[in-house]
Design an enzyme around this catalytic site. Sequence first.
Site, short mmCIF file in Angstrom:
data_model
loop_
_atom_site.label_atom_id
_atom_site.label_comp_id
_atom_site.label_asym_id
_atom_site.label_seq_id
_atom_site.Cartn_x
_atom_site.Cartn_y
_atom_site.Cartn_z
N ASP A 121 0.82 -1.22 0.00
CA ASP A 121 0.00 0.00 0.00
C ASP A 121 0.85 1.27 0.00
OD1 ASP A 121 1.02 -0.33 2.48
OD2 ASP A 121 -0.82 0.09 3.57
N HIS A 151 21.70 -0.36 -20.28
CA HIS A 151 20.78 0.17 -19.25
C HIS A 151 21.15 -0.40 -17.88
CE1 HIS A 151 17.65 1.02 -22.64
NE2 HIS A 151 18.58 1.93 -22.57
N ASP A 154 25.97 7.74 -16.87
CA ASP A 154 24.91 8.35 -17.69
C ASP A 154 23.85 8.80 -16.70
OD1 ASP A 154 22.81 9.02 -19.36
OD2 ASP A 154 22.95 7.22 -20.60
N ASP A 205 20.49 15.01 -19.86
CA ASP A 205 20.87 13.64 -20.24
C ASP A 205 22.33 13.67 -20.68
OD1 ASP A 205 20.98 11.01 -20.99
OD2 ASP A 205 19.65 11.20 -22.72
N HIS A 228 23.46 0.87 -30.41
CA HIS A 228 22.35 1.83 -30.29
C HIS A 228 22.47 2.97 -31.29
CE1 HIS A 228 24.79 4.83 -28.03
NE2 HIS A 228 25.30 3.81 -27.36
N HIS A 288 18.47 11.21 -29.78
CA HIS A 288 17.03 11.26 -29.56
C HIS A 288 16.67 12.69 -29.18
CE1 HIS A 288 17.71 11.25 -25.17
NE2 HIS A 288 18.59 10.28 -25.37
N HIS A 314 13.46 10.82 -23.46
CA HIS A 314 13.28 10.49 -24.88
C HIS A 314 12.02 11.23 -25.27
CE1 HIS A 314 15.65 6.51 -24.16
NE2 HIS A 314 16.41 7.58 -24.13
N GLU A 360 25.21 11.00 -28.76
CA GLU A 360 25.75 10.07 -27.76
C GLU A 360 26.38 8.82 -28.36
OE1 GLU A 360 22.67 8.04 -25.40
OE2 GLU A 360 21.25 9.49 -26.17
N TYR A 368 31.55 -0.26 -27.05
CA TYR A 368 31.45 -1.16 -25.90
C TYR A 368 32.11 -2.47 -26.27
CZ TYR A 368 27.83 2.37 -25.49
OH TYR A 368 27.17 3.57 -25.47
N ARG A 420 30.98 5.95 -23.57
CA ARG A 420 29.97 6.76 -24.26
C ARG A 420 30.21 8.20 -23.86
NH1 ARG A 420 25.83 4.05 -23.12
NH2 ARG A 420 24.90 5.08 -21.32
N GLU A 438 28.07 11.67 -24.18
CA GLU A 438 26.73 12.15 -24.55
C GLU A 438 26.58 13.63 -24.20
OE1 GLU A 438 23.41 10.37 -22.39
OE2 GLU A 438 22.06 10.95 -24.00
N1 GLY Z 1 19.96 8.02 -20.52
C1 GLY Z 1 19.14 7.55 -21.55
C2 GLY Z 1 19.71 7.84 -22.86
O1 GLY Z 1 20.86 8.25 -22.95
O2 GLY Z 1 19.06 7.73 -23.86
MN MN Z 2 20.35 9.94 -24.21
MN MN Z 3 21.88 9.24 -21.39
#
Ligand code: GLY
Ligand code: MN
Ligand code: MN
Length: 442
Positions: free
Chosen positions: A40, A243, A260, A271, A350, A354, A361, A384, A388, A406, A408
């Site tokens: 709850d 992720h 990230d 982001d 990837h 975005h 996103h 980004e 890897y 990465r 970004e």
């Molecule tokens: N942190 C989510 C992305 O980079 O798309």
């Molecule tokens: Mn991103």
């Molecule tokens: Mn990100």
Amino acid sequence: MLRSTTPASAYAARRARIAALLDGGALVLYGGELRTRSNDTEFRFRPDSDFHYLTGLREPGAVLVLRAHAEPRFVLFVRPRDAEAEVWSGRRVGPEGARDRFGADAAYPLGELAERLPKLLDGARSVHMPLGRWRTLDQAVLRAIDGLRRRNRWGETPPELVRDARVTLGEDRMVKDEHALASLRAAIEISGHGHRAAMAALRPGVGEHQIEALLEYEFRRRGADGPAYGTIVGGGDNACILHYVDNDDVLRDGELMLVDAGAEVDLFAGDITRTSPIGGRFSAAQRDLYDIVLAANRTGIARAEVGSDIDTIHRACLRVLCEGLAGLGLLPEGVDAALEQELYKRYYPHRTSHWLGADVHDAGHYTLQRTPRPLQPGFVLTIEPGLYIPATDDRAPAGLRGVGIRIEDDVLVRDGGPEVLTASVPKDPAAIEALVGQSPLP
Ligand code: GLY
Ligand code: MN
Ligand code: MN
């Protein structure tokens, strides 16, 4: 005090822009409900981004009706005030507060929605709503339309068209208005503080969870709502899990840490990803890989110009990444074959960009008639690229196994060329090395 840069007039201006797109129709949005965390207890409430974008209201169980065809134009249904319930679960704005504080032309208790909605939709040419998103809202609107249809011989006129409100809102949200941009800048500034603190506190033996806690402490203490998405802190091979949010490993000397993380301010998201050497110095092999990703990041940013598109950006980054990988002997098939057969996906699974805004996103079409959408001034997107190399990769030399990188950035498209909103967070390897380990972990 939580940071808010958005005055009531900004929400009113957004409603006016959206009303002009309704073409004599009405918009119905639901702010969402509390979600159960366990038994709850509930997650802290976060309103639906479209609903908040037009109201600034952060209460569960609220419905907006925006009417282009008649007065009152801006109607809110909210939970009624309830002294006993408010002792348990917090203050409610109530219908009076919805009018006085949030500028509604009319406001009613939520319990009156079913009774009042038909009258509010009577004569609207269309209804814009997120069909299929909320069962309760779907039912309320469809019942209202059906009632109007059945009473047509008494003169009531049902809307004949149901349109996806996410498209209507998405198109407006794509081009950031002055206040959206201010919220984004605030979110990114706070995100940057978190990243610099994480780099400064980094040293071997620190836990990923400690870096996560530090980032989120910086976000919250500087007035952000919290993280805009699940914070990722991955050391070594964990950085190859895109992720990775467990953040429960220890950070080891000689490995890299990928972070990230972004703060949310006024429901706008930063982001940012940075990758830092845990011991303070990149090895030669790590530096080779880092330089490739950084070159791809810079190439992508340079392509974020008016009229370009995110496919063009992605392809430009892919070429830089593939040439780099081929130079390291990781794409024996050659650059052209790797691009053609998508062999690079072994190391770069990837996409590069975005949209960024109220959702990390963000809303808005990526393609128009199956063609990548040209970038316009006011769009904000991420760049980004990453590489890897899992610990199990038998093609890579030992020094590159278990390395994920990465970089970004968040970029505003402008007539004068792209603006890198995340420029205050170091990405030059020497600048990162200079910052790592410089302050004690609090
Ligand atoms: N942190 C989510 C992305 O980079 O798309
Ligand atoms: Mn991103
Ligand atoms: Mn990100």
